[in-house]
Design a protein around this motif. Sequence first.
Motif, mmCIF file in Angstrom:
data_model
loop_
_atom_site.group_PDB
_atom_site.id
_atom_site.type_symbol
_atom_site.label_atom_id
_atom_site.label_comp_id
_atom_site.label_asym_id
_atom_site.label_seq_id
_atom_site.Cartn_x
_atom_site.Cartn_y
_atom_site.Cartn_z
ATOM 1 N N ALA A 319 -10.703 -9.107 -59.116
ATOM 2 C CA ALA A 319 -9.602 -9.991 -59.524
ATOM 3 C C ALA A 319 -9.383 -9.922 -61.031
ATOM 4 O O ALA A 319 -8.244 -9.959 -61.503
ATOM 5 C CB ALA A 319 -9.905 -11.424 -59.102
ATOM 6 N N HIS A 320 -10.468 -9.807 -61.786
ATOM 7 C CA HIS A 320 -10.330 -9.735 -63.242
ATOM 8 C C HIS A 320 -9.828 -8.365 -63.697
ATOM 9 O O HIS A 320 -9.136 -8.267 -64.716
ATOM 10 C CB HIS A 320 -11.681 -10.031 -63.899
ATOM 11 C CG HIS A 320 -12.096 -11.465 -63.790
ATOM 12 N ND1 HIS A 320 -11.643 -12.443 -64.644
ATOM 13 C CD2 HIS A 320 -12.908 -12.101 -62.913
ATOM 14 C CE1 HIS A 320 -12.164 -13.610 -64.310
ATOM 15 N NE2 HIS A 320 -12.929 -13.427 -63.250
ATOM 16 N N ARG A 321 -10.140 -7.331 -62.936
ATOM 17 C CA ARG A 321 -9.731 -5.976 -63.339
ATOM 18 C C ARG A 321 -8.337 -5.625 -62.866
ATOM 19 O O ARG A 321 -7.748 -4.651 -63.328
ATOM 20 C CB ARG A 321 -10.720 -4.949 -62.777
ATOM 21 C CG ARG A 321 -12.108 -5.058 -63.353
ATOM 22 C CD ARG A 321 -12.961 -3.859 -62.956
ATOM 23 N NE ARG A 321 -13.174 -3.770 -61.515
ATOM 24 C CZ ARG A 321 -14.175 -4.369 -60.879
ATOM 25 N NH1 ARG A 321 -15.041 -5.102 -61.554
ATOM 26 N NH2 ARG A 321 -14.302 -4.239 -59.567
ATOM 27 N N LYS A 323 -5.425 -7.247 -63.111
ATOM 28 C CA LYS A 323 -4.281 -7.881 -63.766
ATOM 29 C C LYS A 323 -3.164 -6.854 -64.005
ATOM 30 O O LYS A 323 -3.399 -5.783 -64.558
ATOM 31 C CB LYS A 323 -4.703 -8.514 -65.086
ATOM 32 C CG LYS A 323 -5.681 -9.671 -64.925
ATOM 33 C CD LYS A 323 -6.090 -10.238 -66.273
ATOM 34 C CE LYS A 323 -7.081 -11.380 -66.108
ATOM 35 N NZ LYS A 323 -7.520 -11.928 -67.401
ATOM 36 N N GLN A 373 -6.742 -13.853 -55.011
ATOM 37 C CA GLN A 373 -7.207 -13.014 -56.115
ATOM 38 C C GLN A 373 -6.683 -13.531 -57.450
ATOM 39 O O GLN A 373 -7.392 -13.524 -58.457
ATOM 40 C CB GLN A 373 -6.781 -11.562 -55.906
ATOM 41 C CG GLN A 373 -7.545 -10.838 -54.808
ATOM 42 C CD GLN A 373 -9.035 -10.788 -55.065
ATOM 43 O OE1 GLN A 373 -9.776 -11.625 -54.558
ATOM 44 N NE2 GLN A 373 -9.469 -9.841 -55.873
ATOM 45 N N GLN A 374 -5.442 -13.974 -57.455
ATOM 46 C CA GLN A 374 -4.872 -14.540 -58.678
ATOM 47 C C GLN A 374 -5.664 -15.767 -59.101
ATOM 48 O O GLN A 374 -6.002 -15.935 -60.283
ATOM 49 C CB GLN A 374 -3.400 -14.921 -58.422
ATOM 50 C CG GLN A 374 -2.699 -15.589 -59.600
ATOM 51 C CD GLN A 374 -2.444 -14.624 -60.741
ATOM 52 O OE1 GLN A 374 -2.334 -13.419 -60.518
ATOM 53 N NE2 GLN A 374 -2.354 -15.144 -61.970
ATOM 54 N N ARG A 377 -9.213 -15.454 -60.847
ATOM 55 C CA ARG A 377 -9.321 -15.083 -62.263
ATOM 56 C C ARG A 377 -9.867 -16.239 -63.093
ATOM 57 O O ARG A 377 -10.286 -16.049 -64.233
ATOM 58 C CB ARG A 377 -7.963 -14.626 -62.797
ATOM 59 C CG ARG A 377 -7.491 -13.333 -62.150
ATOM 60 C CD ARG A 377 -6.089 -12.939 -62.591
ATOM 61 N NE ARG A 377 -5.613 -11.788 -61.830
ATOM 62 C CZ ARG A 377 -4.384 -11.294 -61.926
ATOM 63 N NH1 ARG A 377 -3.483 -11.865 -62.737
ATOM 64 N NH2 ARG A 377 -4.036 -10.252 -61.195
ATOM 65 N N ASP A 378 -9.855 -17.454 -62.517
ATOM 66 C CA ASP A 378 -10.426 -18.607 -63.209
ATOM 67 C C ASP A 378 -11.896 -18.806 -62.860
ATOM 68 O O ASP A 378 -12.507 -19.797 -63.258
ATOM 69 C CB ASP A 378 -9.643 -19.878 -62.835
ATOM 70 C CG ASP A 378 -8.221 -19.868 -63.392
ATOM 71 O OD1 ASP A 378 -8.024 -19.278 -64.476
ATOM 72 O OD2 ASP A 378 -7.322 -20.425 -62.735
ATOM 73 N N GLU A 380 -15.867 -16.927 -62.518
ATOM 74 C CA GLU A 380 -16.685 -15.814 -62.968
ATOM 75 C C GLU A 380 -17.982 -15.771 -62.167
ATOM 76 O O GLU A 380 -18.355 -16.757 -61.518
ATOM 77 C CB GLU A 380 -17.003 -15.931 -64.459
ATOM 78 C CG GLU A 380 -17.835 -17.125 -64.845
ATOM 79 C CD GLU A 380 -18.017 -17.233 -66.359
ATOM 80 O OE1 GLU A 380 -17.440 -16.406 -67.090
ATOM 81 O OE2 GLU A 380 -18.731 -18.145 -66.798
#
Length: 767
Positions: A319-321, A323, A373-374, A377-378, A380
């Motif tokens: 999810a972080h990768r 964007k 997935q969006q 991103r909040d 970890e």
Amino acid sequence: MSYDGVGQRPEAARGTARRATTHAQPGGGTAWRPGRRHLRSTLALLGAGALAVPLLTGCAEDEKASAPLAPQDIAPVARDLVADGGTLKWAVDAVPETLNTFQADADAGTTRIAQAVLPSLYRLDAAGKPVADPAYLESAEVIETEPRQVVLYKLNQQAVWSDGREIGAADFVAQWRALSGRNSAYWTARNAGYDRIAKIERGANDLQVRVTFSRPYADWRSLFSPLYPKDVMGSPDAFNDGARRKLKVTAGPFKVEKVDTAAKDVVLTRNPRWWGKPAKLNEIVLHAVTRDKRAAALADGSVDLADIDSSDAQRIGLAHRAKGTGTPLQGAGGKTSVKKLRAWALAHGLDSDQVHAGKKKLRKAITRYLEQQQALRDVEVRKSLEPAYTQLALNGSTGPLADERVRRAVARALDRVELARLVLTPLGLPAVPVGSHLALSGQAAYADDSGAIGGQDAKEAQALLADAGWVRGGPLKEQKKAEKAAGPEHGGHDGEDASEGGKDGEYIVGEDDDKGRADGPGGDQGGTDGDGKGRRHEPAGDQREHGDQHLAQEGKHGGAPGAYAPKGTAAPAAAPAGPLAKDGKPLALRFVLPSGPGSQTLNTVAERISAMLEQIGMRTTITKVSDESYFKDHIAAGDYDLALYSWPSSAFPATDARPIYAKPVPAADGSVNVEQNYTRVGTDQVDQLFDEAATTLDEDEARDLIRKADTRIWAAAGSIPLYQRPQLVGARKSLVNAGAFGFQTPVYEDMGFLKKGAKVPAAGPKG
């Protein structure tokens, strides 16, 4: 019990250690693991046995203590950067059946609640060492050793129960009487340590408690943690039933507000009578969420903190990768073929029902996945290593493994470094094999005693087998009959899921192949059947892991992290032709594994172990059973040859580990009492070393005795420690002082959400 995909671990923890989590836990691409901190129930998965050994030595005087292999990862900040108020929603496996940690059905949730609402005179630091908690204890020391050991506790003068009564000797006395084992009306899961107390008295004043022991007890710091009020411990009825769903009287930064089984919640709120630093959070809600639903729960905000498996950790990292990247729904004219959608869904870990649904439902599932997935991103991933390890258990009560030489041959066939890398390297965690049954790196008692058994050496393994009478004898009559009855496809082939091959969930590794078989980096085992056709065994396909439910099974998305050997790992050499045989029977071992979600990593590790054993001529039949029966009907019942499960480490191994490695004792009715020693391997020497370690008040001597016991346990080869279990935690980025705690007892009053504008210092690995 529960499991995490890295090794099953039994739920109940050992002896007096506090309770941890459970996963004899079917456990995890990892292993079964029992609740680490209080091994209360005899049905807790934690142990093994031992035999004679070579040279035994303690550590040198100048030996430096080891360090934890991985630091805790909790986003630590000072209290002044934590906002006041807020609710922490914390995922647990289930609403606890009891709030009394000393009952057999207590679990990890029970322990978590007790840590937040009850006194613990000693808690564990980052190295797994017990340290006095100043909120409850000003000091505690042994003030007399002759004629009896006497410990004087001086309590914090502000320490009071939530009803206003001072914590004092009456509470100590009630807990001792309940847990001493002298009154069978108390349904206790353990009495280790409490059975050595002769009397408890008030000291010079109400804040002093004198505890006199009938026999010396080295692990006295393990007692009264947690400490329950006399209201709970004072009568069998109150103990057995009164504290199962309610704790009216508490003494921690939080109190139990309610247990709501319908909502699957336990609500903890600030304790207005708490005398220490006030809790930052208004409340903590422990919410039951199954392992396979935790990524979705983190995404929709129904939880802020959750133990997760490796597949969810992968998903959060993705999810972080991802964007700014496109989606599979953005084909020409908004159209994408069903084939492409299904391929994308499969690669991203959507479940089978979603992948094979119609196009409309599939597009909705993918849309929902992308929305999650969006939101992720909040979140970890905070990761460390659990205070628990995964082991290979060898049942020494019957069959070929009753011979110590055969067990030692199994141990010499294993490349433990490769197995640790298989699970931990893909997670970015230190892949160091565990060298002790009784402690982990960072703890004072830890030493790598595996030299007592020796490293991987195929020639030495084969020599041990030959000495035990197992020699190459070619195809056996019994084997040919079995093969004819099973048919040529009993092992599965051409990429077929191994769990679907054979009968009753079994498939055989190490058949009588003329050309042997190579094990590639994907864990697929190639070779030839007797008819010359190519064959390979594959781990179960899309199973998802359970995570902590006991050392960490790692699930995968279209291939599990931890399921493949690191790049550059050489494939094992082809096995010599012909099976080993003795007295007309082949050397064949039954490897029992759980079959449920979260078992993928365990399956992968088992297949790699089977391939290693095949290289020395040992055949294994992998049998997959339901999670519900894995421990009860197989591990505890002794119905297995090889198995994977996990044990938690303890700050008090002399007390907590003894039931796991004690020599089985015949009972009057002809049965055998194995306590928690599910490998059924033990010796009088090991028992004596544990007893001596538990009675000496010299800490250095106790440490040396524990290490000697561990050396003998290694030599007996009843259990082979493999790797420390990974600890993966999904956490809201704004949540601080919480996450992958490692050895350390959480500090509940410091948890909370970061103040607006404040920043967390960079520290610890992130997913």
